[in-house]
Design a protein around this motif. Structure first.
Motif, PDB file in Angstrom:
ATOM      1  N   CYS A 234      -1.964  -1.823   1.224  1.00  0.00           N
ATOM      2  CA  CYS A 234      -1.000  -1.476   2.352  1.00  0.00           C
ATOM      3  C   CYS A 234      -0.150  -2.349   3.010  1.00  0.00           C
ATOM      4  CB  CYS A 234      -1.740  -0.460   3.471  1.00  0.00           C
ATOM      5  SG  CYS A 234      -3.160  -1.678   4.303  1.00  0.00           S
TER       6      CYS A 234
ATOM      7  N   PRO B 201      -0.958   3.179   7.043  1.00  0.00           N
ATOM      8  CA  PRO B 201      -0.451   3.139   5.861  1.00  0.00           C
ATOM      9  C   PRO B 201      -1.397   2.993   4.849  1.00  0.00           C
ATOM     10  CG  PRO B 201      -0.546   0.968   7.106  1.00  0.00           C
ATOM     11  CD  PRO B 201      -1.053   2.358   8.065  1.00  0.00           C
ATOM     12  N   CYS B 202      -2.614   3.312   5.007  1.00  0.00           N
ATOM     13  CA  CYS B 202      -3.600   3.059   3.739  1.00  0.00           C
ATOM     14  C   CYS B 202      -3.402   3.975   2.775  1.00  0.00           C
ATOM     15  CB  CYS B 202      -5.107   3.355   4.357  1.00  0.00           C
ATOM     16  SG  CYS B 202      -6.416   3.057   3.313  1.00  0.00           S
ATOM     17  N   ILE B 203      -3.190   3.387   1.498  1.00  0.00           N
ATOM     18  CA  ILE B 203      -3.274   4.223   0.317  1.00  0.00           C
ATOM     19  C   ILE B 203      -4.593   4.086  -0.289  1.00  0.00           C
ATOM     20  CG2 ILE B 203      -0.624   4.074   0.323  1.00  0.00           C
ATOM     21  CD1 ILE B 203      -1.120   1.777  -1.899  1.00  0.00           C
TER      22      ILE B 203
ATOM     23  N   CYS C 261       2.848  -1.369  10.848  1.00  0.00           N
ATOM     24  CA  CYS C 261       3.461  -0.880   9.588  1.00  0.00           C
ATOM     25  C   CYS C 261       4.797  -1.465   9.123  1.00  0.00           C
ATOM     26  CB  CYS C 261       3.807   0.627   9.866  1.00  0.00           C
ATOM     27  SG  CYS C 261       2.177   1.772   9.972  1.00  0.00           S
TER      28      CYS C 261
END
Length: 67
Positions: free
Chosen positions: A33, A17-19, A55
């Protein structure tokens, strides 16, 4: 002869989920995230079901941040 057996196909892993907005808040939760520092460290070794749990928990943590 090619094999179509799904056992030989690589398993797709749940995506991170890393942005790329990595910054930990005062409680060691990433403001990008929503994962905790412990979850981030665990990620590469986590099973796919565990990644889905991480997540889901991260999404719940991010909701108040968006408000």
């Amino acid at each position: 002869m090619s094999s179509t057996n799904s056992d030989s196909a690589p398993q797709a892993r749940h995506p991170s989920p890393c942005i790329r907005r990595c910054c930990l808040d005062d409680t060691d939760v990433c403001v990008g995230c929503g994962r905790t520092l412990a979850e981030i460290c665990e990620w590469n070794q986590a099973s796919d079901p565990r990644r889905r749990e991480i997540c889901a928990a991260a999404e719940l943590r991010r909701r108040p941040m968006r408000g």
